[in-house]
Design an enzyme around this catalytic site. Structure first.
Site, short mmCIF file in Angstrom:
data_model
loop_
_atom_site.label_atom_id
_atom_site.label_comp_id
_atom_site.label_asym_id
_atom_site.label_seq_id
_atom_site.Cartn_x
_atom_site.Cartn_y
_atom_site.Cartn_z
N GLU A 65 -4.30 0.57 -8.53
CA GLU A 65 -3.24 1.56 -8.77
C GLU A 65 -2.03 0.77 -9.29
OE1 GLU A 65 -2.20 3.40 -4.97
OE2 GLU A 65 -2.23 5.38 -5.85
N HIS A 73 -1.61 -2.37 -6.89
CA HIS A 73 -2.24 -2.05 -5.60
C HIS A 73 -3.76 -2.12 -5.71
CE1 HIS A 73 -2.92 1.18 -2.25
NE2 HIS A 73 -3.06 -0.04 -1.79
N SER A 77 0.82 -1.22 0.00
CA SER A 77 0.00 0.00 0.00
C SER A 77 0.84 1.25 0.00
CB SER A 77 -0.94 0.07 1.20
OG SER A 77 -0.82 -0.93 2.08
N ASN A 85 -2.93 6.20 -0.83
CA ASN A 85 -2.69 6.32 0.60
C ASN A 85 -2.01 7.61 1.01
OD1 ASN A 85 -3.97 4.10 1.79
ND2 ASN A 85 -2.47 2.77 0.79
C1 LIG Z 1 -5.25 0.68 2.58
C2 LIG Z 1 -5.02 0.61 1.14
O1 LIG Z 1 -3.87 0.39 0.74
C3 LIG Z 1 -6.02 0.87 0.11
C4 LIG Z 1 -7.43 0.56 0.47
O2 LIG Z 1 -7.92 -0.48 0.17
S1 LIG Z 1 -8.21 1.77 1.30
C5 LIG Z 1 -9.85 1.12 1.51
C6 LIG Z 1 -10.67 1.32 0.28
N1 LIG Z 1 -11.99 0.84 0.54
C7 LIG Z 1 -12.95 1.64 0.99
O3 LIG Z 1 -12.78 2.84 1.14
C8 LIG Z 1 -14.24 0.94 1.29
C9 LIG Z 1 -15.28 1.90 1.81
N2 LIG Z 1 -16.52 1.16 2.06
C10 LIG Z 1 -17.35 0.81 1.05
O4 LIG Z 1 -17.13 1.10 -0.11
C11 LIG Z 1 -18.58 0.06 1.45
O5 LIG Z 1 -18.85 0.28 2.81
C12 LIG Z 1 -18.48 -1.49 1.19
C13 LIG Z 1 -18.36 -1.75 -0.32
C14 LIG Z 1 -17.29 -2.13 1.91
C15 LIG Z 1 -19.72 -2.17 1.75
O6 LIG Z 1 -20.81 -1.59 1.11
P1 LIG Z 1 -22.22 -1.39 1.82
O7 LIG Z 1 -23.16 -0.94 0.78
O8 LIG Z 1 -22.02 -0.57 3.03
O9 LIG Z 1 -22.59 -2.80 2.41
P2 LIG Z 1 -23.23 -4.06 1.72
O10 LIG Z 1 -24.58 -3.74 1.15
O11 LIG Z 1 -23.16 -5.11 2.76
O12 LIG Z 1 -22.24 -4.43 0.54
C16 LIG Z 1 -22.35 -3.97 -0.80
C17 LIG Z 1 -21.84 -5.07 -1.71
O13 LIG Z 1 -20.45 -5.34 -1.43
C18 LIG Z 1 -20.27 -6.72 -1.07
N3 LIG Z 1 -19.26 -6.78 -0.02
C19 LIG Z 1 -19.20 -6.05 1.11
N4 LIG Z 1 -18.11 -6.37 1.83
C20 LIG Z 1 -17.46 -7.32 1.12
C21 LIG Z 1 -16.27 -8.06 1.34
N5 LIG Z 1 -15.49 -7.85 2.42
N6 LIG Z 1 -15.88 -8.95 0.41
C22 LIG Z 1 -16.63 -9.18 -0.68
N7 LIG Z 1 -17.77 -8.51 -0.95
C23 LIG Z 1 -18.18 -7.60 -0.05
C24 LIG Z 1 -21.62 -7.16 -0.56
O14 LIG Z 1 -21.79 -8.55 -0.71
C25 LIG Z 1 -22.56 -6.39 -1.45
O15 LIG Z 1 -22.65 -7.01 -2.71
P3 LIG Z 1 -24.03 -7.05 -3.52
O16 LIG Z 1 -24.66 -5.70 -3.41
O17 LIG Z 1 -23.60 -7.37 -4.88
O18 LIG Z 1 -24.81 -8.11 -2.86
N1 LIG Z 2 -5.87 -3.96 4.33
C1 LIG Z 2 -6.05 -3.19 3.31
O1 LIG Z 2 -7.06 -2.46 3.22
C2 LIG Z 2 -5.04 -3.16 2.21
C3 LIG Z 2 -3.81 -3.74 2.35
N2 LIG Z 2 -2.92 -3.71 1.32
C4 LIG Z 2 -1.61 -4.34 1.46
O2 LIG Z 2 -1.78 -5.73 1.23
C5 LIG Z 2 -0.82 -6.45 2.02
C6 LIG Z 2 -1.56 -7.46 2.89
O3 LIG Z 2 -2.48 -6.77 3.73
P1 LIG Z 2 -3.72 -7.51 4.41
O4 LIG Z 2 -4.20 -8.59 3.51
O5 LIG Z 2 -4.63 -6.47 4.86
O6 LIG Z 2 -2.99 -8.17 5.66
P2 LIG Z 2 -3.41 -9.47 6.50
O7 LIG Z 2 -2.75 -9.32 7.82
O8 LIG Z 2 -4.87 -9.71 6.42
O9 LIG Z 2 -2.73 -10.66 5.67
C7 LIG Z 2 -1.36 -10.83 5.46
C8 LIG Z 2 -1.14 -12.33 5.26
O10 LIG Z 2 0.18 -12.58 4.78
C9 LIG Z 2 0.73 -13.59 5.61
N3 LIG Z 2 2.18 -13.51 5.59
C10 LIG Z 2 2.99 -12.75 6.37
N4 LIG Z 2 4.29 -12.97 6.03
C11 LIG Z 2 4.27 -13.90 5.04
C12 LIG Z 2 5.29 -14.58 4.29
N5 LIG Z 2 6.58 -14.35 4.52
N6 LIG Z 2 4.91 -15.47 3.33
C13 LIG Z 2 3.62 -15.73 3.09
N7 LIG Z 2 2.60 -15.13 3.78
C14 LIG Z 2 2.93 -14.23 4.74
C15 LIG Z 2 0.12 -13.33 6.97
O11 LIG Z 2 0.27 -14.39 7.86
P3 LIG Z 2 0.20 -14.00 9.47
O12 LIG Z 2 -1.25 -13.91 9.79
O13 LIG Z 2 0.91 -15.12 10.13
O14 LIG Z 2 0.97 -12.71 9.64
C16 LIG Z 2 -1.33 -13.10 6.55
O15 LIG Z 2 -2.03 -14.30 6.32
C17 LIG Z 2 -0.02 -5.41 2.80
O16 LIG Z 2 1.15 -5.08 2.08
C18 LIG Z 2 -0.97 -4.23 2.83
O17 LIG Z 2 -0.34 -2.99 2.97
C19 LIG Z 2 -3.21 -3.12 0.12
C20 LIG Z 2 -4.44 -2.56 -0.09
C21 LIG Z 2 -5.44 -2.50 0.96
#
Ligand SMILES: CC(=O)CC(=O)SCCNC(=O)CCNC(=O)[C@H](O)C(C)(C)COP(=O)(O)OP(=O)(O)OC[C@H]1O[C@@H](n2cnc3c(N)ncnc32)[C@H](O)[C@@H]1OP(=O)(O)O
Ligand SMILES: NC(=O)C1=CN([C@@H]2O[C@H](COP(=O)(O)OP(=O)(O)OC[C@H]3O[C@@H](n4cnc5c(N)ncnc54)[C@H](OP(=O)(O)O)[C@@H]3O)[C@@H](O)[C@H]2O)C=CC1
Length: 284
Positions: free
Chosen positions: A152, A140, A119, A190
């Site tokens: 991304e 990403h 990320s 991010n």
């Molecule tokens: C950290 C990083 O590096 C980058 C990132 O990822 S940052 C995070 C980016 N993501 C966001 O910002 C998510 C923000 N949240 C949302 O968009 C919404 O709350 C959400 C899509 C997660 C859920 O949507 P919602 O309308 O509140 O709930 P809900 O009606 O239960 O779900 C909508 C749909 O998504 C699906 N869904 C929800 N959560 C899910 C999950 N974890 N896995 C798979 N499908 C999922 C549901 O099944 C539903 O599908 P259908 O409408 O086709 O049946």
């Molecule tokens: N969470 C998010 O919203 C997002 C996350 N990401 C990125 O995706 C990556 C994974 O995040 P996320 O899935 O949330 O994290 P989780 O903690 O859910 O999953 C990470 C997984 O990788 C496993 N793991 C750790 N080290 C190793 C290794 N050496 N070999 C194989 N598997 C390993 C972990 O095992 P264990 O449980 O033992 O640690 C765990 O099962 C990170 O780089 C994160 O920044 C990108 C976009 C969105």
């Protein structure tokens, strides 16, 4: 280059989602994690998601079985020896990712592309531990992967144009929308999202409002689907902290300092939804 076989490393929330969408798009996918139980947890999530699609009439039972049939268990990184693409989605930690990329470089076929779902960590720094930096790229995905449209795509300093093109084409096959960005800390997603989440945590830390009030302001006032504290729990507070550290170190600017409350929660093991407790409490 044509991609058929993929290995996804890490069966956590991102890795399992990535494996699911790749298998849905017809690719053969090896889902790798360190322990059987982590693989089983990831496969359980995928099966649940596919079953929901069957229940909603979007997929037949036999289509679901075909998708599951394209997914294979891997508990050994050496299984990368015959794949065309690896997508690494292990924990957001540079040392761990570098160690994985070093191993992959010796195991994966010479033509294979090594992608990371990091990320925020620098793609160029990961590429530098391999002998194929031109075949290393950031891919990403957003969480939850089956729902969110964006991928991304991040070019490292050495990423070759044909490698970029292959990954862009593959992203479209996954029915996702690729957006090209350059390699700077936090990329685009991010760099913009995480300081907002960190500021929401400071707002709570300074007692400006309750967690519910902070989330309501952003949900009802800005039409965000989730409030920032709920979103932080959803992403994982460990991941949020790692990303803030990367921004802080990468830019050397105090505006990216992680909130002490975020550090405290992570130290306590309150990692958000995945650990059952973060800003909110979750039932398993
Ligand atoms: C950290 C990083 O590096 C980058 C990132 O990822 S940052 C995070 C980016 N993501 C966001 O910002 C998510 C923000 N949240 C949302 O968009 C919404 O709350 C959400 C899509 C997660 C859920 O949507 P919602 O309308 O509140 O709930 P809900 O009606 O239960 O779900 C909508 C749909 O998504 C699906 N869904 C929800 N959560 C899910 C999950 N974890 N896995 C798979 N499908 C999922 C549901 O099944 C539903 O599908 P259908 O409408 O086709 O049946
Ligand atoms: N969470 C998010 O919203 C997002 C996350 N990401 C990125 O995706 C990556 C994974 O995040 P996320 O899935 O949330 O994290 P989780 O903690 O859910 O999953 C990470 C997984 O990788 C496993 N793991 C750790 N080290 C190793 C290794 N050496 N070999 C194989 N598997 C390993 C972990 O095992 P264990 O449980 O033992 O640690 C765990 O099962 C990170 O780089 C994160 O920044 C990108 C976009 C969105």
């Amino acid at each position: 280059m044509s991609i058929q076989k993929i290995m996804v490393i890490g069966a956590g929330q991102m890795g399992s989602g990535i494996a699911q969408v790749c298998a849905q798009a017809g690719f053969d996918v090896k889902l790798n994690d360190m322990k059987e139980e982590f693989f089983a947890r990831g496969l359980g999530t995928i099966t649940k998601n596919l079953s929901r699609n069957v229940d909603k009439g979007r997929m037949t039972e036999s289509e679901k079985e075909a998708i599951l049939g394209r997914l294979t268990k891997s508990l050994d990184i050496n299984d990368a020896n015959d794949v065309d693409l690896v997508i690494e989605a292990a924990v957001e930690n540079m040392e761990i990712k570098q160690s994985i990329f070093k191993q992959l470089d010796t195991i994966a076929p010479a033509h294979a592309i090594l992608a990371t779902n990091t990320s925020s960590l620098p793609i160029t720094e990961l590429a530098a531990v391999t002998n194929r930096p031109e075949q290393v790229i950031g891919m990403h995905f957003m969480n939850p992967v089956p729902v969110m449209k964006l991928v991304e795509i991040i070019r490292g300093l050495a990423t070759a144009d044909d490698v970029y093109q292959t990954i862009e084409d593959m992203t479209k096959k996954l029915e996702k929308v690729p957006v090209e960005v350059n390699d700077f800390p936090g990329f685009v997603a991010n760099r913009i999202l995480m300081p907002m989440i960190n500021e929401a945590i400071y707002t709570l830390y300074e007692g400006v409002a309750t967690k519910e009030a902070i989330d309501d302001v952003m949900k009802l006032g800005m039409n965000h689907p989730m409030g920032p504290l709920t979103l932080a729990d959803f992403i994982g507070l460990d991941t949020c902290l790692y990303i803030m550290e990367t921004l802080y170190e990468g830019f050397g600017d105090s505006k990216y300092r992680p909130c002490p409350l975020l550090r405290k929660y992570v130290k306590a093991g309150w990692l958000g939804k995945k650990s059952g407790r973060g800003f909110y409490i979750y039932e398993s």
